[in-house]
Design an enzyme around this catalytic site. Structure first.
Site, short mmCIF file in Angstrom:
data_model
loop_
_atom_site.label_atom_id
_atom_site.label_comp_id
_atom_site.label_asym_id
_atom_site.label_seq_id
_atom_site.Cartn_x
_atom_site.Cartn_y
_atom_site.Cartn_z
N ARG A 168 -50.51 13.30 -28.63
CA ARG A 168 -49.83 12.71 -29.58
C ARG A 168 -48.77 13.39 -30.24
NH1 ARG A 168 -55.13 11.01 -32.61
NH2 ARG A 168 -56.08 13.02 -33.12
N GLU B 299 -48.04 10.38 -36.86
CA GLU B 299 -48.32 10.54 -35.22
C GLU B 299 -47.70 9.47 -34.63
OE1 GLU B 299 -51.98 13.58 -35.42
OE2 GLU B 299 -52.43 11.15 -35.56
N ALA C 100 -63.68 5.68 -46.13
CA ALA C 100 -63.20 4.42 -45.42
C ALA C 100 -63.81 4.05 -43.86
CB ALA C 100 -61.88 4.28 -45.28
N ASP D 131 -59.21 16.31 -36.89
CA ASP D 131 -58.40 15.61 -35.92
C ASP D 131 -57.01 16.03 -36.06
OD1 ASP D 131 -57.77 14.75 -38.66
OD2 ASP D 131 -58.06 12.48 -37.94
#
Length: 352
Positions: free
Chosen positions: A55, A66, A149, A237
């Site tokens: 990405r 991104e 979340a 990530d």
């Protein structure tokens, strides 16, 4: 489209946040996760047909924005997504996203949709789909460390796809664990709120780490991970953001989505560039082994990849006609004469 119907080339179906919530609830969260996992698994089996690239990110001290594009020769999809951990302190989401699916043959968008909710669903569906190949058979207990979340989605995906019915929660913020436990209360899970990460992993055959801080953290230390577990490492990530002690990686068989991206963003950024990893599509296609023994430690170094978003866009597109949870968005200029775009502008002025 019925015979004789003239297509409205200016219109693109748009799925708003409200429409996405209605779509998910109409289908049912668990059915949505299961069907979405099937779409993702189908595209992993077709992995070699996709255009793949890491990405494209714009990184700052506060977070990252991104773009995640891919195509399979017929369809093109991309997602815009951010990751800003500090946002929660300002009453904002850590992650927000939207995406587009387009016809590669003519370049016209076929779908524009919110992807904040959809990303949470696809991340959880991917985790659970992968765990069917890597987790110890028959395990019923999962620890979830980081109860923000993503946590409820992970718990429900593992319940739906693997039969997990015992969830052990831990977060440095007790309010987050209370929130997660409350949201999951009606789903029939046996939930234990733990006082430490060490307590959470006790008796767990699967350990999911899904924390948000943009730093090299040590959520799991080597002594916390016994033989035979599967680690679903979701939180790391981006460059400089990890969750696991390096020694855990050295004891594990590591599975990744797209190696060139994961080596930059995943837990394996802590290791040598040539450290052995296995791309998951090879396991799903039957070209490489997944879990091979009861004592094996398997690690899914999850960073999220564009093909998972592509699968999600396909799934939503396929569910829209039967549900109607979308709006018609006047997005594309469609002059009567394709070469007369300026004339279209003048005619609009005359109408005013």
């Amino acid at each position: 489209m019925p015979a004789g119907t003239v297509p409205k080339l200016n219109i693109v179906p748009f799925v708003s946040v409200d429409s996405m919530m209605k779509l998910v609830l109409a289908i049912g969260v668990e059915r949505f996760l299961a069907e979405l996992a099937t779409y993702i698994e189908e595209d992993f089996r077709r992995w070699e047909s996709f255009d793949k690239k890491p990405r494209i990110g714009a990184h700052t001290h506060d977070g990252v924005i991104e773009l995640m594009p891919t195509s399979n020769g017929r369809l093109y999809g991309f997602k815009y997504v951010n990751g800003h951990p500090k946002n929660t302190r300002e009453g904002r989401q850590t992650v927000t996203a939207f995406g587009v699916l387009a016809d590669l043959g003519n370049g016209y968008p076929m779908l524009l949709t919110e992807m904040t909710i959809l990303t949470a669903l696809r991340t959880a569906a991917t985790s659970a789909m992968v765990a069917r190949y890597l987790a110890p058979k028959g395990t019923r207990t999962m620890a979830v460390i980081g109860n923000g979340a993503q946590s409820e989605f992970q718990a429900l995906a593992f319940r739906t796809l693997l039969g997990i019915d015992k969830i052990r929660l831990y977060d440095i913020d007790p309010a987050a664990s209370a929130k997660c436990a409350g949201n999951l209360a009606k789903f029939g899970l046996d939930i234990t709120v733990c006082q430490s990460a060490q307590e959470a992993v006790e008796t767990a055959g699967i350990i999911t780490t899904v924390t948000a801080d943009k730093q090299s953290a040590t959520i799991l230390t080597d002594n916390m991970v016994g033989a035979g577990v599967h680690i679903n490492a979701v939180g790391g990530d981006c460059p400089g953001k990890t969750e696991l002690h390096r020694d855990i990686l050295l004891r594990s068989d590591i599975f990744v989505e797209f190696s060139p991206q994961t080596r930059i963003e995943g837990e394996v950024q802590q290791l040598a560039p040539d450290h052995k990893v296995t791309e998951l599509w090879q396991v799903i296609a039957g070209n490489a082994p997944g879990r091979t023994g009861a004592e094996q430690i398997t690690l899914f170094d999850s960073v999220g990849f564009a093909i998972e978003d592509f699968s999600s866009l396909r799934y939503v597109r396929d569910r829209l006609p039967a549900t109607g949870f979308f709006e018609e968005l006047d997005l594309l200029a469609d002059p009567d004469e394709p070469r007369d775009l300026f004339g279209m502008l003048l005619r609009a002025s005359a109408k005013d």
